[in-house]
Design a protein around this motif. Structure first.
Motif, mmCIF file in Angstrom:
data_model
loop_
_atom_site.group_PDB
_atom_site.id
_atom_site.type_symbol
_atom_site.label_atom_id
_atom_site.label_comp_id
_atom_site.label_asym_id
_atom_site.label_seq_id
_atom_site.Cartn_x
_atom_site.Cartn_y
_atom_site.Cartn_z
ATOM 1 N N TRP A 149 -4.314 -104.307 -44.409
ATOM 2 C CA TRP A 149 -5.044 -105.560 -44.577
ATOM 3 C C TRP A 149 -4.065 -106.714 -44.817
ATOM 4 O O TRP A 149 -3.149 -106.626 -45.632
ATOM 5 C CB TRP A 149 -6.026 -105.460 -45.737
ATOM 6 C CG TRP A 149 -6.933 -106.651 -45.805
ATOM 7 C CD1 TRP A 149 -6.919 -107.658 -46.715
ATOM 8 C CD2 TRP A 149 -7.983 -106.950 -44.877
ATOM 9 N NE1 TRP A 149 -7.889 -108.581 -46.427
ATOM 10 C CE2 TRP A 149 -8.557 -108.178 -45.298
ATOM 11 C CE3 TRP A 149 -8.481 -106.328 -43.747
ATOM 12 C CZ2 TRP A 149 -9.614 -108.769 -44.623
ATOM 13 C CZ3 TRP A 149 -9.543 -106.912 -43.072
ATOM 14 C CH2 TRP A 149 -10.095 -108.128 -43.523
ATOM 15 N N SER A 179 -11.185 -96.197 -40.591
ATOM 16 C CA SER A 179 -11.507 -97.322 -39.724
ATOM 17 C C SER A 179 -13.021 -97.399 -39.573
ATOM 18 O O SER A 179 -13.725 -96.392 -39.744
ATOM 19 C CB SER A 179 -10.846 -97.158 -38.359
ATOM 20 O OG SER A 179 -11.159 -95.902 -37.792
ATOM 21 N N GLN A 180 -13.520 -98.579 -39.237
ATOM 22 C CA GLN A 180 -14.962 -98.753 -39.090
ATOM 23 C C GLN A 180 -15.514 -97.767 -38.068
ATOM 24 O O GLN A 180 -16.613 -97.223 -38.230
ATOM 25 C CB GLN A 180 -15.276 -100.190 -38.663
ATOM 26 C CG GLN A 180 -16.755 -100.539 -38.696
ATOM 27 C CD GLN A 180 -17.303 -100.586 -40.111
ATOM 28 O OE1 GLN A 180 -16.677 -101.129 -41.016
ATOM 29 N NE2 GLN A 180 -18.473 -100.008 -40.311
ATOM 30 N N LEU A 208 -12.579 -110.886 -34.031
ATOM 31 C CA LEU A 208 -13.413 -109.718 -34.275
ATOM 32 C C LEU A 208 -14.275 -109.454 -33.044
ATOM 33 O O LEU A 208 -14.801 -110.380 -32.425
ATOM 34 C CB LEU A 208 -14.304 -109.937 -35.498
ATOM 35 C CG LEU A 208 -13.650 -109.756 -36.860
ATOM 36 C CD1 LEU A 208 -14.607 -110.189 -37.967
ATOM 37 C CD2 LEU A 208 -13.225 -108.307 -37.081
ATOM 38 N N ARG A 220 -6.009 -102.604 -32.955
ATOM 39 C CA ARG A 220 -6.250 -103.245 -34.252
ATOM 40 C C ARG A 220 -7.670 -102.940 -34.709
ATOM 41 O O ARG A 220 -8.556 -103.783 -34.692
ATOM 42 C CB ARG A 220 -6.030 -104.753 -34.169
ATOM 43 C CG ARG A 220 -4.580 -105.159 -33.994
ATOM 44 C CD ARG A 220 -4.439 -106.665 -34.093
ATOM 45 N NE ARG A 220 -4.861 -107.168 -35.400
ATOM 46 C CZ ARG A 220 -5.084 -108.447 -35.679
ATOM 47 N NH1 ARG A 220 -4.943 -109.354 -34.733
ATOM 48 N NH2 ARG A 220 -5.469 -108.817 -36.880
ATOM 49 N N LEU A 222 -10.636 -102.119 -37.374
ATOM 50 C CA LEU A 222 -10.966 -102.742 -38.653
ATOM 51 C C LEU A 222 -11.152 -101.670 -39.721
ATOM 52 O O LEU A 222 -11.925 -100.734 -39.535
ATOM 53 C CB LEU A 222 -12.269 -103.544 -38.495
ATOM 54 C CG LEU A 222 -12.700 -104.432 -39.655
ATOM 55 C CD1 LEU A 222 -11.712 -105.580 -39.841
ATOM 56 C CD2 LEU A 222 -14.108 -104.974 -39.389
ATOM 57 N N GLY A 225 -14.642 -101.496 -45.270
ATOM 58 C CA GLY A 225 -14.518 -102.262 -46.507
ATOM 59 C C GLY A 225 -13.322 -103.190 -46.544
ATOM 60 O O GLY A 225 -12.844 -103.563 -47.630
ATOM 61 N N TYR A 226 -12.802 -103.554 -45.359
ATOM 62 C CA TYR A 226 -11.681 -104.489 -45.274
ATOM 63 C C TYR A 226 -10.473 -104.016 -46.087
ATOM 64 O O TYR A 226 -9.892 -102.995 -45.776
ATOM 65 C CB TYR A 226 -12.131 -105.895 -45.679
ATOM 66 C CG TYR A 226 -13.275 -106.412 -44.844
ATOM 67 C CD1 TYR A 226 -13.077 -106.742 -43.503
ATOM 68 C CD2 TYR A 226 -14.554 -106.561 -45.368
ATOM 69 C CE1 TYR A 226 -14.123 -107.209 -42.717
ATOM 70 C CE2 TYR A 226 -15.606 -107.037 -44.601
ATOM 71 C CZ TYR A 226 -15.381 -107.349 -43.271
ATOM 72 O OH TYR A 226 -16.414 -107.807 -42.492
ATOM 73 N N TRP A 227 -10.087 -104.728 -47.138
ATOM 74 C CA TRP A 227 -8.905 -104.373 -47.916
ATOM 75 C C TRP A 227 -9.087 -103.053 -48.664
ATOM 76 O O TRP A 227 -8.116 -102.350 -48.926
ATOM 77 C CB TRP A 227 -8.554 -105.497 -48.900
ATOM 78 C CG TRP A 227 -9.689 -105.912 -49.794
ATOM 79 C CD1 TRP A 227 -10.017 -105.383 -51.004
ATOM 80 C CD2 TRP A 227 -10.669 -106.928 -49.526
ATOM 81 N NE1 TRP A 227 -11.123 -106.007 -51.529
ATOM 82 C CE2 TRP A 227 -11.552 -106.967 -50.640
ATOM 83 C CE3 TRP A 227 -10.880 -107.819 -48.481
ATOM 84 C CZ2 TRP A 227 -12.621 -107.851 -50.712
ATOM 85 C CZ3 TRP A 227 -11.948 -108.697 -48.552
ATOM 86 C CH2 TRP A 227 -12.802 -108.706 -49.655
ATOM 87 N N LYS A 228 -10.331 -102.710 -48.997
ATOM 88 C CA LYS A 228 -10.563 -101.458 -49.729
ATOM 89 C C LYS A 228 -10.276 -100.254 -48.840
ATOM 90 O O LYS A 228 -9.670 -99.267 -49.278
ATOM 91 C CB LYS A 228 -12.003 -101.424 -50.243
ATOM 92 C CG LYS A 228 -12.282 -102.501 -51.268
ATOM 93 C CD LYS A 228 -13.730 -102.453 -51.755
ATOM 94 C CE LYS A 228 -13.998 -103.563 -52.765
ATOM 95 N NZ LYS A 228 -15.403 -103.546 -53.245
ATOM 96 N N SER A 230 -8.297 -100.228 -46.266
ATOM 97 C CA SER A 230 -6.855 -100.225 -46.060
ATOM 98 C C SER A 230 -6.151 -99.524 -47.226
ATOM 99 O O SER A 230 -5.268 -98.674 -47.023
ATOM 100 C CB SER A 230 -6.352 -101.663 -45.921
ATOM 101 O OG SER A 230 -4.948 -101.712 -45.826
#
Length: 329
Positions: A149, A179-180, A208, A220, A222, A225-228, A230
């Motif tokens: 992130w 990853s998502q 995005l 790339r 995603l 939880g974004y930074w979580k 990561s």
């Protein structure tokens, strides 16, 4: 185009192809069953979709179909095993089996496995533990697949993990990458010409996108939880390498292709600890409460069980071209 194939027929076709590839009868039957069960349960990304890749690696000598994993270190309920660059599915099944044995004797068991390969579907080994009445947890590191992130260059793995909880009427199963969407899922959706329901990564211009092909091109994905997500990916990589004394994601990335990954397997004999009746009451109470919220609310693994029942009743969904390719093998 899609069609349906009886589960046993699908499994027999996988086994026949693996025997032709030179695997022993026992290993061909194990790997064939796991691939067929993945497809049966709706995990299309790690069924027919990934099978040709396994055969190619066996043919090219990048996988050792005869390798025997070895226990190289032990401390109480913790053991370290060397997978000897063998087939990931075989090594994973053995490692979780050994964790279950330790759990039955001591309450819990933990296996760190190094020098192994892609295990296909993480959930298969969580379900293996749950079938034995144990809570099962496992995760793997991977080659770099996502940027951490705040960065744009991929440096962290999507490091799939699973947690399974035993239940008579159908186990709870959490099976997810960091990853998502997993790379396998992106590949399946791209092949079908479908888009993602929500953004799963960035395109090459940093926007995005819901286009699976654009995400595969940009490399790339995603994080959940974004930074979580990561952060969780980094921690899982660190734990897997420490517990196995194996390679980290950055070590794997330096090789050029993904092999010799590190994995962790944990089994907890919660059924012997609490008794089956208490375990069932606790788990069913949580699920019943969840179902009261809304008819669409479901527990992890519930959708998989629905797909499994439909597959066994009507036949397993397969892409016609992939099915025909398997039969030609």
């Amino acid at each position: 185009m899609q069609t349906r194939v009886p589960f046993e027929k699908l499994k027999e076709a996988f086994v026949a192809a693996l025997l032709k590839a030179g695997l022993s009868k026992d290993r061909a039957e194990l790997c064939g069953r796991l691939f067929a069960e993945n497809q049966r349960d709706g995990v299309y990304s790690h069924g027919l979709n990934r099978f040709p890749g396994l055969l190619a690696k066996l043919s090219e000598g990048r996988l050792d179909g005869t390798a025997e994993p070895e226990c190289v270190n032990a401390l109480g309920v913790l053991e370290q095993w060397d997978g000897k660059m063998g087939i990931g599915l075989v090594n994973a099944h053995l490692a979780m089996g050994r964790a279950i044995e330790l759990a039955k004797a001591n309450g819990m068991g933990c296996i760190g496995l190094r020098n192994t390969n892609h295990w296909m579907r993480a959930g298969a080994y969580g379900l293996q533990a749950a079938d034995a009445g144990c809570i099962g947890m496992c995760w793997t590191n991977t080659t770099p697949l996502m940027p951490p992130w705040g960065a744009t260059e991929k440096r962290i793995g999507n490091n799939p993990m699973t947690m399974a909880i035993p239940r008579k009427e159908g186990h709870i199963l959490l099976d997810m990458a960091m990853s998502q969407y997993s790379n396998g899922k992106l590949e399946v959706l791209q092949a079908r010409g479908e888009t993602l329901p929500i953004a799963g990564g960035f395109d090459t211009e940093g926007n995005l996108t819901c286009d699976p092909g654009a995400i595969l091109d940009s490399k790339r994905a995603l994080p959940i939880g974004y930074w979580k997500g990561s952060a969780l990916a980094i921690v899982l990589d660190t734990l897997a390498a420490l517990l196995s004394a194996g390679q980290t994601t950055h070590d794997i990335g330096a090789q050029g292709d993904e092999h010799a990954v590190s994995q962790t397997y944990i089994a907890i004999d919660v059924t012997s600890l609490n008794g089956r009746e208490l375990c069932e009451r606790i788990v069913n109470g949580i699920i019943d409460d969840l179902h009261e919220v809304h008819e669409s609310a479901r527990y992890p693994g519930e959708g998989m069980l629905r797909t499994r029942r439909e597959s066994l009743e009507k036949g397993v969904v397969v892409e016609e071209d992939q099915w025909e390719e398997l039969l030609r093998i």
